[in-house]
Structures are given as C-alpha cells and as structure tokens.
Design an enzyme around this catalytic site. Structure first.
Site, PDB file in Angstrom:
ATOM      1  N   ASP A 193       0.830  -1.037  -0.068  1.00 19.62           N
ATOM      2  CA  ASP A 193      -0.125  -0.039  -0.125  1.00 19.62           C
ATOM      3  C   ASP A 193       0.877   1.216   0.162  1.00 19.62           C
ATOM      4  O   ASP A 193       2.214   1.227   0.285  1.00 19.62           O
ATOM      5  CB  ASP A 193      -0.689  -0.199   0.982  1.00 19.62           C
ATOM      6  CG  ASP A 193      -1.777   1.215   1.482  1.00 19.62           C
ATOM      7  OD1 ASP A 193      -2.251   1.764   0.315  1.00 19.62           O
ATOM      8  OD2 ASP A 193      -1.706   1.759   2.562  1.00 19.62           O
ATOM      9  N   THR A 218      -0.006   5.021   1.541  1.00 18.97           N
ATOM     10  CA  THR A 218       0.110   5.667   2.800  1.00 18.97           C
ATOM     11  C   THR A 218       0.553   4.719   4.159  1.00 18.97           C
ATOM     12  O   THR A 218      -0.366   3.925   4.152  1.00 18.97           O
ATOM     13  CB  THR A 218      -1.317   6.134   2.907  1.00 18.97           C
ATOM     14  OG1 THR A 218      -1.516   7.164   1.676  1.00 18.97           O
ATOM     15  CG2 THR A 218      -1.246   7.250   4.108  1.00 18.97           C
ATOM     16  N   ASP A 276      -1.493  -0.778   5.980  1.00 16.88           N
ATOM     17  CA  ASP A 276      -1.673  -0.506   7.419  1.00 16.88           C
ATOM     18  C   ASP A 276      -3.023  -0.095   7.770  1.00 16.88           C
ATOM     19  O   ASP A 276      -3.229   0.338   8.848  1.00 16.88           O
ATOM     20  CB  ASP A 276      -0.716   0.316   7.604  1.00 16.88           C
ATOM     21  CG  ASP A 276      -1.024   1.886   6.801  1.00 16.88           C
ATOM     22  OD1 ASP A 276      -1.707   1.852   5.946  1.00 16.88           O
ATOM     23  OD2 ASP A 276      -0.778   2.857   7.551  1.00 16.88           O
TER      24      ASP A 276
END
Length: 838
Positions: A524, A526, A725
């Site tokens: 991912d 961010t 996350d």
C-alpha cells in the site's frame, strides 16, 4: 459481533460433538461451531454471554464442561467475560507482590503495596517473584491443555507451563533431577554387579553365589522402577489403554519385559530352556539392562527439560520488559502505584532511565526513547508531545509526562507476548508429514521387534533365544518418535521468538512457512511506503461564496469524526489555524472514497474523485487543473463539496520513508516482484512508483479492487504477500497468502494480517523472509536427523550388521542413543537464537 474460543471437556466421539454443537446453538444469540480435535467451540455472539449461561445450556446435553480459551476477537474493543476463567494470556503487569526497603530501615519488615519507606523515604523495591502458570500444555500437541502438570495423553511428554512460569519450570527440572540422582545411585551398583560377571575369578562370587547377587540387583532395582521412573510405566499404560501409542509405550514394554522376565527367571528358573541359562545354572537376568535403560531415558528427559527452558527465552525477555510500578500524577501530586492501578486517561511521569509503564502519548517533554527491545532497531527515537510511546521501552535522560491510552492486555507488549505464545503453539504444514509418520510409528516398531525376535530365535546362533530377546528389546528402546514430533515445533518456537526480538510478529507457523515461498509483494502507499504522517500543505477555495477559512472549517468539522491518518493531519492544521470544531450530523465513512456528513443544512462530502461522483458533485475545469498539477508532484488531494458542487480542496503531502527504496530494491534483488496498490489517484501513484522504481502500480483502488487483483495473481499461480496498514487494506490482507501489517497502522489491519512489522518498516519483509528461510532449513535439518536416526538405528538394533561385521547393539546403548536424539533436535533448534536476519 464478537467471536470467542472455548475449551470443551467430556467429548469422546463425533456424536458428542454434534450434541454439544446443537446445545450451544440452542442458546439465544449464539452461533457455534464445535470441533473434536481440538475439543473447542468457536462461538459468535452479538452481546457478551456469561460462561455460566453457556454451561447451563450445555449441561442439558450431558456431562460436558465449557471454559474460555486464551484467544478471542471481535470487531470492537477487547472484551473478556468476567464470569469466565480465561486461559492465561501472559500477564506482564505486576500486581501486588512483596516490597521492601533497600536500606532495611525496619529490619526484615516487608510491605504489600508499592510506595516509599516510612523511615528513610526511599522507594520500596519489589521482591523478585514470577507469575505462576495456571495451565499447562504439550510442546508437541498444543491442543492439550491441563490445569495441572503431568504427561500428555497423546505422546506422553511432560506438559510445559503456559504463560512462561519460571518457578514451574524450575520445579519440574528439580523434580526430574532428584529422581535422576536416585535412579543413578541405585542403578550404579546393579550395573557393576552385572559387569563383574565377565571378570575372571569374580571376587563377588567369593562372598556369595550368583543367584543371591541376582536378588541384590532386584532389591536395588525397586527404587528405580517404582519411584524414579514409575511415571514412564504410567504413561505407557495410559497410551495403551487410550491406544495413543508413543515413545513411552516402547520404553514401558521394552524395560518392563526385561524387568519382569528377570523376576520370573529368579523365581522359576526350571521353566526356561538351557539356552537361557548361565554356566552357573541360573537364568540370565536383565535388571541392569532395565534400570540402565530407564535411567538413561530419565537423563534424556532431564536434559530436555533444561533445553525446553531455553527455547522460549525470547518471550521471557519480553516479559521482563514491563515495569511493575509507575509514577501517577493526581491533583498535581506524584504517587507510586502498581501497574494494575493505572486507568486510561491517567497522567504518568516517566523519569530518566525508567521503563514506560503502559502505551500512550507524550503530553509534555521532548525525549529520546530506546525502542530496541520491541522494534529491534538499536538507535534511540526522538519523541515530541503527541507522539506515541509503548510499554516496556526505555526513557532516555529527560523526564516527561504521558497520557495512558492502552493498559493491561491492550498494550503493544502484551499483544506481542500473546501473539508469540499463540504462534509458538501453532502447527506448520510441514509438520503434517511428521504427524502422519508418527501415527504408524509405534505399531510398526512393535511389529519389527516381534519379527526381530522370531528371526533370531529361528536363525540366530546359540543361545538363540537370548539373542532374540535382547535384540527385540533393543529395537523397542532405540526407536524415538519424540525426535520426529519435536522437529517442527521446537524450530517454530525459537524462530517466532527470534522474530519478536527483531520486531517481526508472526501469528502462526503456517505463515512462517509460506513466507519462504512468496514471489509477489504488494504494498500500500500511505503508511506503508510513506511515513504515514501526512501534513497539510494548503487549503484552496474555487468558489466565490466560500473563503479558504470556510473550506477549512468544513473539512475540520467532517474529519473530527474520522480515524483516517489524513483526517488527523487536517485536524492538526485546523488547530494551528485556530479553527473551532463544529458538530457534524449523519457522519458516514465511505470505504475507499472519503467521508460525508451534514453541517447545519449543508450536505458535505470530503474525499477523492470517486466520492464526488458518488454524491453527484460537479468539479469545475479550473479546480480539476489545479488538482492535477498537485497530484503530478506525488501529493494527495481531497475534494470538498457542498451539495452538488465541489467548492475547494486540501493538498496533503506524506514523505516516503527513508528505508522504503532500499527495502524494495533488496526484495527485487531476491527475485520478488514488488507492486503498489493504492486508493490514491493515478498521477500521485505514478510519481511514487517512479521514485521507488517499482515493478508496477494500480491507482484509485477500492478495497474490493485490491482483493480482486490479488485473486487474479493467485489464480495465475503466484504466492502473494500483501503489506498494508489501514482498515481499507484488511480484506486484501486476509485474501493474500501472507498478510503483512505495519505495526504503526490500525488494529483492524493488524488483526487481519499473518505477520506484523512492529516498526512499520518494509525492511521487515526482507527480514521475515530470511527468518522463514532459516527456520524452514532448521526444520528440514531436524526432520532429516529424526528420520535418519530411526531409519538407521532400528535396523542396527535388530542385528542387521551382525552377519557382516559381528556387531550387535546393547539395549543400554540403544537407550542412550534414544535419549540424546530428542535433545539433539532441541539443541539444533536453539541455533536459531543466534541466526542473523538483518
């Protein structure tokens, strides 16, 4: 919805399982699935249901008992039934205890609460003590859980404490040590008497005849058989009654037959053929073989007990990290309190060099924190007001005040210990081979032993029956299913602990094995590739009726109810600009798109272009051009709409982690394909991808898009690891062959992942892969040794080498070899503690 796992006792067959499942599902609000092996019920409920109520429903079905196991989860915050007796998650908070003054001002007086000495005023010190384990489990069969120490009903091995009780481990070792000393004291004379029979002009025979010395051997054997090693016969008998044959079945049969044969030989010598008799007219007795075998097996158990204590060293070190007391600030005064007395919202003062007591955030003070014990990184980290701190980490040389946010089992340290313990008890797929072999092992060995007796009795040299008897016993004694059974769990336990020390939390053994086979890593953006600490660069308005301040006020109002990292950035920016937070109504987070809500009479939406399409908001050409130019610089832009018009936008930047580029390059050098899936726009994703030289990327992806792309890769035969996350990453993390969560991310992401990187650094993926490689190599080495030992040892014990080299294996040598085979497997596993995975 919440899901809990309960242990069920009293089930003996699938019919019992069906009755239990039906009874539990008959309780209002309960949806239960029951398994026989392990004997557990996984129960989903909407509201907490006391264990007593579950027991009442179960009692109607029969004599079954239910109690909560040590693992449970649900979509909200942690909840534990107060009415239930919970299997212990490791307790890291030192409640109560005995305290004393370091200066002994009042002599030997002790205190039952922390505080200061009433005479000298010095802080009282806690007298060293350990948390006792309330339950015990088998290292080979983790599904076996007992309230009392004892032997595993399946394999017969000693149960080990759950919860890492040093006192319990020491007691078990001391008990075995005492029994071994007694066995050695009485076995020594038996061995000497037996060996002197081969000495010409044996001086012992001048004292009395051989038949009397046989009775002396018998007398000396009684403490060995009926005290020091009686547990082996109890385990053997239990294994036969339950037909769960194991190592102790073979030991019990082998040593037991030798000992009983010797008694019959002394009492009724005339029933034996001449082949069994010595030139003195007595029948050969095997008291020395039986007692030496039992004593050597006991020695092996003693060495195993000591080695077992070292396999969980990593968790023991983690348990030592949490302090027992803390300095609490109440009405401006500082009080020394127990960790258990800390509540969420308490203010705590942490002094230089002290361990941080619970998880929270810094209120005042700028400090450096040593987080090496949790992240594995040796360089202290600078922390400022608002930054998060974790229990067990060590303060530098400045005092600070912190706000307690997570206490007890909610702290990162507690979760690490619970995860490591759970992973250590899980089974790797490679263990299925060992389990299948073990299922047939003992019966096959018994058949080989009988065949050995028959072959030697028919074809062996005189005295043929003696050779047949001795070699049959040697076959039983040398076989070691325990070495095979320990091969995988010992490596997993040490490997998982090694990972925890390096900031890599592994949820189960299966993920540790799979990590070695992945060939695609999806990341991912961010919080995974970037710092996850976004900051607002500017807020712009493109509507004449709204100023930049008007736009910011609406952004802050919407984001005040959001948990997204970008929302936190806008709230910090609004605080700097002294923008008051206005109440928002009908707030809703639209997964993968943004947030919507109502401020007064205005319908607001804040998010990406897909959200604008979702709410039907029009984006002007002027705004679109401004946004595109920002996105091409790798920045994230969120639109704000009022009603059907986009009136402004906020530009947010998030720095790429300094370690990301090197970590991705390292993975690519190992032959892995690294792709980025992000919900951000095409231009921002492209800029980040080019900066990091990724193998590819996909932008503007919703959670279901990430999930579907992973399914496509898996359908093409790829083993996929996904690192993320956020909540939006949870479905993809669950679908991937290996889900990897950043420890800096959300609880939902961490719960969905198989591996958690505490530091939230992509370097951890390379470390986890190397750890997996080393653990799997260690397991294969253990299995090779265990299989090789048995494949070679059993034929030698059967006398295969005798026709060619005249070599026979004494049952006593066989017992020594068998005892050290298990120890060798454990010692080989312990080598992982020194493995380098950096």
């Amino acid at each position: 919805m919440m899901t809990h796992t309960y242990q069920i006792t009293g089930m003996t067959c699938d019919g019992c399982r069906t009755k239990v499942e039906k009874a539990l599902n008959g309780i209002d609000g309960v949806e239960a699935t029951v398994t026989l092996e392990p004997a557990e019920a996984v129960i989903t409920m909407e509201t907490p249901i006391p264990t007593e109520k579950l027991q009442q429903g179960l009692s109607a079905a029969g004599n079954y008992k239910i109690k909560m196991a040590g693992h449970h989860s649900h979509s909200g915050k942690e909840h534990i039934h107060k009415a239930a007796q919970v299997s212990p998650a490791p307790k890291v908070n030192g409640a109560g205890g005995v305290y004393y003054c370091p200066m002994h001002c009042e002599g030997e007086k002790t205190y039952d609460q922390p505080g200061s000495c009433p005479v000298c005023g010095m802080d009282l010190l806690k007298q060293p003590a350990v948390q006792k384990a309330s339950q015990f489990t088998c290292p080979m069969h983790p599904e076996i859980i007992s309230d009392q120490p004892g032997a595993c009903p399946i394999c017969g091995m000693d149960l080990v404490p759950m919860g890492l009780d040093d006192e319990a481990e020491d007691h078990a070792y001391e008990d075995l040590s005492r029994k071994f000393k007694i066995a050695a004291i009485f076995t020594g004379p038996i061995f000497i008497i037996a060996m002197t029979e081969m000495v010409p002009n044996n001086p012992l025979f001048k004292l009395m005849d051989l038949k009397y010395w046989n009775w002396v051997q018998f007398a000396f054997s009684l403490p060995v058989v009926f005290y020091a090693t009686w547990m082996f016969f109890e385990r053997a008998w239990r294994s036969i009654v339950t037909w769960k044959l194991n190592m102790f079945t073979l030991i019990g049969i082998g040593a037991g037959v030798a000992w009983l044969f010797s008694i019959v030989a002394m009492l009724f010598p005339d029933i034996f053929p001449d082949q069994f008799k010595t030139h003195h007219g007595t029948v050969y007795v095997y008291f020395e073989a039986a007692t030496v075998i039992l004593t050597l097996v006991l020695l092996g158990q003693l060495l195993e007990a000591r080695a077992h204590g070292k396999t969980n060293t990593a968790i023991k070190e983690l348990l030592k990290l949490a302090p027992n007391t803390a300095t609490k600030i109440v009405d401006g005064k500082e009080l020394m309190v127990s960790i258990d007395d800390i509540q969420k919202g308490d203010l705590l003062r942490v002094k230089p060099g002290e361990k941080i007591p619970v998880d929270g955030s810094i209120k005042t003070g700028e400090v450096t924190i040593d987080e090496s014990m949790i992240t594995g990184e040796p360089v202290p980290v600078e922390k400022n007001p608002g930054d998060k701190v974790s229990s067990g980490t060590i303060n530098g040389n400045k005092t600070f005040v912190m706000l307690a946010e997570k206490v007890g089992s909610e702290t990162l340290l507690s979760q690490i210990i619970e995860m490591v313990n759970a992973a250590s008890r899980s089974k790797a797929p490679i263990q299925k081979l060992a389990d299948e072999i073990s299922g047939y092992f003992v019966p096959v060995v018994v058949l080989i032993s009988l065949a050995t007796f028959a072959v030697w009795a028919i074809y062996g040299p005189d005295p043929a029956y003696v050779y047949a008897f001795v070699n049959a016993i040697a076959v039983l004694i040398i076989a070691c299913p325990c070495a095979l059974g320990l091969a995988t769990p010992m490596s997993v336990m040490v490997g998982v602990g090694k990972g925890a020390q390096s900031g890599i939390l592994i949820k189960n053994a299966e993920s540790l094995e799979k990590m070695n086979k992945i060939d695609v890593v999806i990341i991912d953006k961010t919080g995974t590739v970037t710092e996850g600490k976004p900051s607002v660069e500017k807020v712009s308005s493109v509507h004449p009726d709204y100023s930049e301040k008007d736009v910011l006020e609406r952004i802050v109002a919407l984001n005040s109810s959001s948990e997204h990292p970008l929302a936190a950035a806008t709230l910090r920016y609004g605080e700097e600009k002294k923008v008051a937070i206005q109440p928002i109504a009908n707030f809703e987070a639209v997964t993968g798109k943004g947030v919507i809500g109502k401020l007064g009479t205005e319908h607001l939406a804040l998010g990406n272009q897909k959200l604008m399409e979702h709410v039907g908001a029009e984006i002007s050409t002027e705004m679109n051009e401004q946004v595109k130019s920002e996105q091409k610089l790798g920045k994230t832009v969120s639109y704000l709409s009022v009603g059907k018009f986009a009136i402004g936008f906020v530009v947010i930047s998030d720095q790429i982690k300094p370690t990301s580029a090197a970590a991705i390059r390292k993975l690519q050098e190992e032959g892995l394909q690294v792709l980025m899936f992000t919900g951000d726009n095409e231009d921002t994703a492209k800029a980040v991808s080019q900066t990091l030289n990724l193998d590819g990327f996909k932008a503007q992806m919703l959670p279901e898009d990430k999930l579907n792309e992973i399914k496509k890769l898996q359908a093409a035969g790829k083993m996929v690891a996904m690192a993320g996350d956020g909540i939006n990453d949870a479905p993809a993390l669950s679908q991937a062959d290996i889900g990897i969560a950043m420890g800096t991310g959300t609880d939902v992401a961490i719960q969905s992942a198989a591996i958690t990187l505490v530091k939230g650094d992509l370097n951890g993926i390379a470390k986890a892969r190397l750890l997996s490689h080393k653990v799997m190599g260690n397991i294969k080495g253990n299995l090779f040794f265990a299989l090789g030992y048995n494949v070679l040892g059993i034929p030698v014990a059967a006398g295969l080498l005798y026709p060619f080299f005249g070599i026979l294996l004494s049952p006593m040598i066989a017992a020594l070899a068998m005892s050290f085979s298990s120890v060798s497997v454990i010692l080989n596993s312990l080598r992982l503690r020194n493995a380098k995975i950096d």
